[in-house]
Design an enzyme around this catalytic site. Sequence first.
Site, mmCIF file in Angstrom:
data_model
loop_
_atom_site.group_PDB
_atom_site.id
_atom_site.type_symbol
_atom_site.label_atom_id
_atom_site.label_comp_id
_atom_site.label_asym_id
_atom_site.label_seq_id
_atom_site.Cartn_x
_atom_site.Cartn_y
_atom_site.Cartn_z
ATOM 1 N N ASP A 67 0.825 -1.211 0.000
ATOM 2 C CA ASP A 67 0.000 0.000 0.000
ATOM 3 C C ASP A 67 0.859 1.260 0.000
ATOM 4 O O ASP A 67 2.083 1.208 0.159
ATOM 5 C CB ASP A 67 -0.957 0.002 1.212
ATOM 6 C CG ASP A 67 -0.263 -0.375 2.517
ATOM 7 O OD1 ASP A 67 0.975 -0.340 2.566
ATOM 8 O OD2 ASP A 67 -0.964 -0.704 3.496
ATOM 9 N N ASN A 136 -7.445 -2.823 14.457
ATOM 10 C CA ASN A 136 -8.813 -3.262 14.147
ATOM 11 C C ASN A 136 -8.842 -4.458 13.197
ATOM 12 O O ASN A 136 -9.883 -4.799 12.637
ATOM 13 C CB ASN A 136 -9.634 -2.097 13.562
ATOM 14 C CG ASN A 136 -9.039 -1.537 12.279
ATOM 15 O OD1 ASN A 136 -8.086 -2.095 11.725
ATOM 16 N ND2 ASN A 136 -9.589 -0.439 11.788
ATOM 17 N N HIS A 138 -7.135 -4.673 10.360
ATOM 18 C CA HIS A 138 -6.979 -4.382 8.933
ATOM 19 C C HIS A 138 -5.680 -4.969 8.396
ATOM 20 O O HIS A 138 -4.697 -5.121 9.125
ATOM 21 C CB HIS A 138 -7.115 -2.886 8.617
ATOM 22 C CG HIS A 138 -5.981 -2.001 9.020
ATOM 23 N ND1 HIS A 138 -6.144 -0.937 9.882
ATOM 24 C CD2 HIS A 138 -4.672 -1.984 8.676
ATOM 25 C CE1 HIS A 138 -4.993 -0.316 10.030
ATOM 26 N NE2 HIS A 138 -4.077 -0.930 9.319
ATOM 27 N N GLU A 143 -9.767 -1.664 5.471
ATOM 28 C CA GLU A 143 -10.427 -1.414 6.746
ATOM 29 C C GLU A 143 -11.630 -2.350 6.914
ATOM 30 O O GLU A 143 -12.111 -2.934 5.942
ATOM 31 C CB GLU A 143 -10.902 0.044 6.800
ATOM 32 C CG GLU A 143 -9.786 1.076 6.696
ATOM 33 C CD GLU A 143 -8.938 1.185 7.973
ATOM 34 O OE1 GLU A 143 -9.027 0.310 8.851
ATOM 35 O OE2 GLU A 143 -8.175 2.161 8.067
HETATM 36 C C1 GLP Z 1 -0.607 0.484 8.514
HETATM 37 C C2 GLP Z 1 -0.231 -0.329 7.269
HETATM 38 C C3 GLP Z 1 -0.443 -1.791 7.501
HETATM 39 C C4 GLP Z 1 0.193 -2.202 8.800
HETATM 40 C C5 GLP Z 1 -0.468 -1.486 9.944
HETATM 41 C C6 GLP Z 1 0.074 -1.867 11.312
HETATM 42 O O1 GLP Z 1 -1.941 0.802 8.559
HETATM 43 N N1 GLP Z 1 -0.941 0.076 6.119
HETATM 44 O O2 GLP Z 1 0.086 -2.521 6.402
HETATM 45 O O3 GLP Z 1 0.098 -3.593 8.975
HETATM 46 O O4 GLP Z 1 -0.275 -0.102 9.752
HETATM 47 O O5 GLP Z 1 1.175 -1.082 11.597
HETATM 48 P P1 GLP Z 1 2.215 -1.362 12.741
HETATM 49 O O6 GLP Z 1 3.023 -2.534 12.276
HETATM 50 O O7 GLP Z 1 3.027 -0.105 12.847
HETATM 51 O O8 GLP Z 1 1.433 -1.658 13.966
#
Ligand code: GLP
Length: 245
Positions: A67, A136, A138, A143
């Site tokens: 992404d 959440n 995702h 989402e």
């Molecule tokens: C963002 C990214 C996700 C990632 C998530 C969790 O929203 N788009 O791909 O998995 O954050 O992030 P973190 O690993 O910092 O908790």
Amino acid sequence: MEIIEVQDYEEMSQKAAQIIISKVIHNPEMVIGFATGGTPKGTYRHLIEDHQKNGTSYSRISSVNLDEYAGLEANSPNSYRYYMNHSLFNHLDINMDQTHVPNGTAKQLEEECRRYDGLIDELGGVDLQILGMGVNGHIGFNEPGTSFTSPTHVVELAESTRKANARYFESLEDVPTHAVTMGIGTIMKSKHILLLVSGNEKAEALANLQKGAVTEEVPATILNHHPQVTVIADKQALSQTLTRR
Ligand code: GLP
């Protein structure tokens, strides 16, 4: 779904790096799907260390990222392209031309989404997709409520996601409101998925995934329908699961 239980973030990162390295050695032309966020940072550090010590080569692999924020230039320190270059690519012998991140500044974002799915098909699909997970549940930026068959698409970020990610920005207002993300349908086409989960705040989402019920309200639960998923989770992330046993 195989679940590897580890003590902590560090052990999760080591184990994940070992899996990636052995796959790259076995198939030097593989297509790796990379993720961003705090979760895979330690894994990337281990890949770099191994590359420097043992010379594992990435020169023939191709990569696609999950992404990208809409509206951030590649050289903006908060863009995922910048993250990937600085946290990993610049330290490996990877061919930059073979690394792909959605272009969040494309004039026609919808067209960019179609281009990105076409590109993944041309590469022959993703051999190993690394995933983190939002609080959440995702995955990528899909989402809760996202269709399980969605292709790469433009999303409006949930307020909770913008708040969670604000720690990487100067202020909440600086966090983009939209992003381009591989869809859940796109992610599910990957041949092997490696999900990394660390920390208490992910425990509820992980417990939902492990319960086995598949619901669009917790996007990661779709992974129960994928034939080859490896989850590496630390004690904190497993805290809700362990107490229910
Ligand atoms: C963002 C990214 C996700 C990632 C998530 C969790 O929203 N788009 O791909 O998995 O954050 O992030 P973190 O690993 O910092 O908790």
